[in-house]
Design an enzyme around this catalytic site. Structure first.
Site, short mmCIF file in Angstrom:
data_model
loop_
_atom_site.label_atom_id
_atom_site.label_comp_id
_atom_site.label_asym_id
_atom_site.label_seq_id
_atom_site.Cartn_x
_atom_site.Cartn_y
_atom_site.Cartn_z
N LEU A 1 85.42 34.50 49.54
CA LEU A 1 84.19 34.58 48.59
C LEU A 1 83.29 35.29 49.17
O LEU A 1 82.84 35.59 50.18
CB LEU A 1 83.69 33.00 48.58
CG LEU A 1 84.71 32.18 47.49
CD1 LEU A 1 83.99 30.71 47.77
CD2 LEU A 1 84.32 32.67 46.24
N ASP A 2 82.40 36.09 48.12
CA ASP A 2 81.18 36.91 48.53
C ASP A 2 80.31 36.08 49.16
O ASP A 2 80.27 34.62 48.77
CB ASP A 2 80.66 37.71 47.45
CG ASP A 2 81.65 38.73 47.01
OD1 ASP A 2 82.47 39.16 47.63
OD2 ASP A 2 81.77 38.96 45.61
N PRO A 3 79.52 36.38 49.94
CA PRO A 3 78.32 35.62 50.59
C PRO A 3 77.53 35.30 49.53
O PRO A 3 77.03 33.94 49.75
CB PRO A 3 77.49 36.80 51.57
CG PRO A 3 78.40 37.63 51.84
CD PRO A 3 79.41 37.88 50.66
N ALA B 1 78.29 33.65 46.78
CA ALA B 1 79.06 32.84 46.12
C ALA B 1 79.16 31.35 46.85
O ALA B 1 79.14 31.48 48.02
CB ALA B 1 80.47 33.43 45.68
N ARG C 1 82.29 40.05 39.46
CA ARG C 1 81.05 41.03 39.46
C ARG C 1 81.56 42.18 38.33
O ARG C 1 80.88 42.74 37.67
CB ARG C 1 80.83 41.91 40.77
CG ARG C 1 80.06 40.84 41.65
CD ARG C 1 80.05 41.32 42.89
NE ARG C 1 81.14 41.46 43.75
CZ ARG C 1 81.59 42.38 44.53
NH1 ARG C 1 80.57 43.48 44.69
NH2 ARG C 1 82.55 42.44 45.24
#
Length: 298
Positions: free
Chosen positions: A43-45, A47, A183
């Site tokens: 997971l992206d930061p 998120a 995204r």
């Protein structure tokens, strides 16, 4: 005798914003007092939401679990494109989105449902010539990634609202295949509308069979370091089952093959006490061990 695998299993974490997936792994290493911790599905930061963590010997099954479907709740901002396709990047262009109608937005979203070829965001973990794309992009290098097939089985618009004079925020829910970049969906929907778009919020609500209803925060885990599923339960839930007799258990624990079971793919080999001895797969006239969880020397 204490089961040597009693501390092994899966933990479903509700990742907070501002932490990388590796940050969560590091915290779990401290919470569970072990170095043997891994995760599935980065997971992206920015998120939040479901992150599947493996503890101890469960790290050996992380790549085998069927975690191919994922669900998200997200907010897309139309009228601005950014360098990262999310709110953490530099704004590249602003075009008024005030003229957009809900019909326009629904049409753009509909064009991204089903089986599509998606170009991942340039700031992604995909490797280009041995280096992560995000590293090259942050160094100012031009990154061109090939389109890849993904499946968007649900892309629903929940709410549309203004954000300032020229921007529109849209809340959506998405069900998709593993490897989909949310995204990139925001970017492509904005491009289809001619105004640009980027992601301002992202929450993963489900990975495979694991939803937010089973997730715990890091603070909750720090107060009580318990597994969501022990290793046996995780394997019995995640794979087809083959029951073994005592002789078969001995063979598998000592690395000897069995006769095939006629089960497709990887399956759990289970003893009379409901313990998973190994994950096996049929290969021609015999089995092959994918991973032996309880070898004879354990």
């Amino acid at each position: 005798m204490t089961d040597p695998l009693s501390r092994a299993g899966l933990v479903i974490v509700d990742k907070p914003a501002g932490m990388t997936s590796h940050d969560v792994v590091s915290r779990c290493r401290r919470i569970f007092s072990t170095r043997k911790v891994g995760h599935a599905g980065t997971l992206d930061p920015m998120a939040t939401g479901v992150l599947v963590i493996g503890i101890e010997r469960a790290t050996k099954i992380m790549g085998l679990l069927t975690l191919t479907t994922k669900s998200y709740a997200a907010t897309i901002r139309f009228g601005q494109s950014t360098s990262t396709d999310d709110a953490e990047g530099e704004v590249l262009q602003t075009i008024s989105a005030s003229h957009l109608t809900e019909v326009d937005i629904e049409a753009a979203v509909a064009g991204l449902r089903g089986d599509i070829a998606q170009v991942p965001s340039s700031v992604s973990a995909i490797k280009v010539d041995g280096q992560r794309a995000y590293k090259l992009a942050r160094e100012g290098q031009s990154v061109e990634l090939a389109a890849r097939p993904v499946r968007i089985s649900r892309f629903d618009v929940l709410a549309v609202r203004g954000s300032g004079e020229d921007l529109i925020d849209v809340d959506v829910e998405i069900d998709c295949s593993s490897g989909t970049y949310i995204r990139a969906l925001a970017r492509d929907a904005g491009a289809a509308l001619g105004v640009g778009g980027h992601l301002t919020a992202l929450r993963r609500t489900r990975v495979g069979d694991f939803g937010l209803d089973r997730a715990r925060t890091l603070e909750e885990l720090a107060d009580g370091a318990t597994l969501t599923l022990d290793l046996d339960s995780a394997c019995r839930q995640g794979f087809p089952r083959r029951d073994l007799d005592a002789a078969e258990v001995d063979a598998v624990r000592n690395g000897r093959p069995l006769a095939p079971a006629g089960i497709e793919g990887t399956y759990a080999a289970v003893d009379a006490d409901d313990r998973v001895i190994a994950l096996l797969a049929d290969k021609g006239s015999r089995t092959t061990s994918v991973v032996v969880l309880r070898p004879a020397n354990l």
